[in-house]
Design an enzyme around this catalytic site. Structure first.
Site, mmCIF file in Angstrom:
data_model
loop_
_atom_site.group_PDB
_atom_site.id
_atom_site.type_symbol
_atom_site.label_atom_id
_atom_site.label_comp_id
_atom_site.label_asym_id
_atom_site.label_seq_id
_atom_site.Cartn_x
_atom_site.Cartn_y
_atom_site.Cartn_z
ATOM 1 N N ARG A 1 -9.695 0.531 9.835
ATOM 2 C CA ARG A 1 -9.149 -0.748 10.296
ATOM 3 C C ARG A 1 -10.241 -1.662 10.843
ATOM 4 N NH1 ARG A 1 -3.761 0.728 9.660
ATOM 5 N NH2 ARG A 1 -2.432 -0.804 10.650
ATOM 6 N N ARG B 1 11.181 -0.252 11.361
ATOM 7 C CA ARG B 1 10.108 0.091 12.298
ATOM 8 C C ARG B 1 10.078 -0.907 13.452
ATOM 9 N NH1 ARG B 1 4.607 1.084 9.034
ATOM 10 N NH2 ARG B 1 3.819 -0.007 10.862
ATOM 11 N N LYS C 1 0.834 -1.214 0.000
ATOM 12 C CA LYS C 1 0.000 0.000 0.000
ATOM 13 C C LYS C 1 0.868 1.264 0.000
ATOM 14 C CE LYS C 1 -2.370 -0.809 3.786
ATOM 15 N NZ LYS C 1 -1.694 -2.008 4.315
ATOM 16 N N ARG D 1 11.547 -5.336 5.823
ATOM 17 C CA ARG D 1 11.257 -3.993 5.281
ATOM 18 C C ARG D 1 12.128 -2.942 5.978
ATOM 19 N NH1 ARG D 1 5.080 -2.001 5.249
ATOM 20 N NH2 ARG D 1 5.215 -2.181 7.502
ATOM 21 N N ARG E 1 -0.180 -8.202 14.208
ATOM 22 C CA ARG E 1 -0.827 -7.253 13.281
ATOM 23 C C ARG E 1 -1.624 -8.018 12.225
ATOM 24 N NH1 ARG E 1 4.194 -3.958 11.466
ATOM 25 N NH2 ARG E 1 2.761 -2.831 10.112
HETATM 26 P P1 AMP Z 1 0.428 1.115 9.807
HETATM 27 O O1 AMP Z 1 1.527 2.104 9.598
HETATM 28 O O2 AMP Z 1 -0.808 1.446 9.030
HETATM 29 O O3 AMP Z 1 0.890 -0.319 9.633
HETATM 30 O O4 AMP Z 1 -0.017 1.255 11.333
HETATM 31 C C1 AMP Z 1 0.888 0.988 12.405
HETATM 32 C C2 AMP Z 1 0.134 0.856 13.707
HETATM 33 O O5 AMP Z 1 -0.552 2.092 14.013
HETATM 34 C C3 AMP Z 1 -0.982 -0.193 13.703
HETATM 35 O O6 AMP Z 1 -0.474 -1.500 13.980
HETATM 36 C C4 AMP Z 1 -1.885 0.328 14.817
HETATM 37 O O7 AMP Z 1 -1.330 0.074 16.087
HETATM 38 C C5 AMP Z 1 -1.832 1.838 14.600
HETATM 39 N N1 AMP Z 1 -2.861 2.314 13.656
HETATM 40 C C6 AMP Z 1 -2.670 2.819 12.405
HETATM 41 N N2 AMP Z 1 -3.841 3.153 11.832
HETATM 42 C C7 AMP Z 1 -4.807 2.827 12.733
HETATM 43 C C8 AMP Z 1 -6.226 2.910 12.730
HETATM 44 N N3 AMP Z 1 -6.902 3.375 11.657
HETATM 45 N N4 AMP Z 1 -6.903 2.490 13.829
HETATM 46 C C9 AMP Z 1 -6.250 2.015 14.900
HETATM 47 N N5 AMP Z 1 -4.912 1.886 14.983
HETATM 48 C C10 AMP Z 1 -4.185 2.295 13.910
#
Ligand code: AMP
Length: 212
Positions: free
Chosen positions: A88, A158, A15, A125, A169
């Site tokens: 999410r 990360r 993405k 990554r 996740r």
């Molecule tokens: P991402 O960068 O999208 O993989 O998000 C990293 C982490 O941020 C996720 O594993 C969640 O802990 C938190 N997070 C990101 N977006 C959301 C969302 N829309 N709702 C809840 N937690 C989020």
């Protein structure tokens, strides 16, 4: 007017890579709730301190908290966005529609892939925060170890990209995705893309979706 784009897919399905191309080639702005939350952690704000443990474990942050952050950082009157990492869960999908999109034309693109390959892919990554380039130590390594090819900046691994957190996740993703897909399917806004194809091929499909 181009549709607002909502990118759906497990972590590591490409993405972020596609979002970068969509910004560069199709004139969209990228809004990632993960990036917004990580920047709160980097600032060590009150919110950042509250969400750090949750993100390190790979669990979801409270819907209302993420929604407020999203709302404070986007302006749909003047901009067409790629929403990356939101919604999410089904509640967030409904909130996105009722409080952010409010009837604006939109399409949800689902990056469909076999989830079993993702733990290895995400653990390898590496990210360049300034240039936004995304590397993979196995399939797209940087030319110089630990440095971005474009900007020369140090690459970041990360904290939540370790195998154990990635497994959680993915579990969270598996438990929440079906109703979200059902929601967009029911609205006639869902487009499913085979995300195992090359980044160029996937982008071709995204482009088609935007122009259709
Ligand atoms: P991402 O960068 O999208 O993989 O998000 C990293 C982490 O941020 C996720 O594993 C969640 O802990 C938190 N997070 C990101 N977006 C959301 C969302 N829309 N709702 C809840 N937690 C989020």
């Amino acid at each position: 007017m181009k549709p607002q784009l909502i990118l759906l897919g497990a972590p590591g399905t490409g993405k972020g890579t596609q979002a970068k191309k969509i910004v560069e080639k199709l004139g969209y702005q990228h809004i990632s709730t993960g990036d917004l939350l990580r920047s709160e952690i980097a600032k060590d704000s009150e919110l950042g301190q509250k969400v750090k443990g949750i993100i390190d474990r790979g669990d979801l942050v409270n819907d209302q908290v993420v929604l407020e952050l999203l709302n404070a950082n986007c302006d749909l009157e003047s901009t067409t966005y790629i929403f990356d990492g939101f919604p999410r869960n089904i509640e967030q999908a409904e909130l996105l529609e009722s409080t952010v999109l409010k009837g604006k034309s939109s399409k949800a693109i689902y990056f469909d892939i076999d989830l079993d390959i993702l733990v290895e892919r995400i653990s390898n990554r590496r990210i360049a925060p300034k240039s936004g380039e995304i590397y993979n130590l196995l399939s797209r390594p940087p030319r110089v170890d630990g440095k971005c090819d474009i900007s020369g900046e140090d690459l970041i691994h990360r904290k939540d990209d370790n195998a154990e957190t990635v497994r959680n996740r993915l579990e969270v993703f598996k438990n929440t995705i079906a109703p979200i897909l059902g929601y967009y399917e029911g609205r006639g806004e869902l487009v499913t893309i085979d995300a195992s194809k090359s980044a160029e091929d996937v982008f071709g499909l995204v482009e088609k979706t935007v122009n259709n």
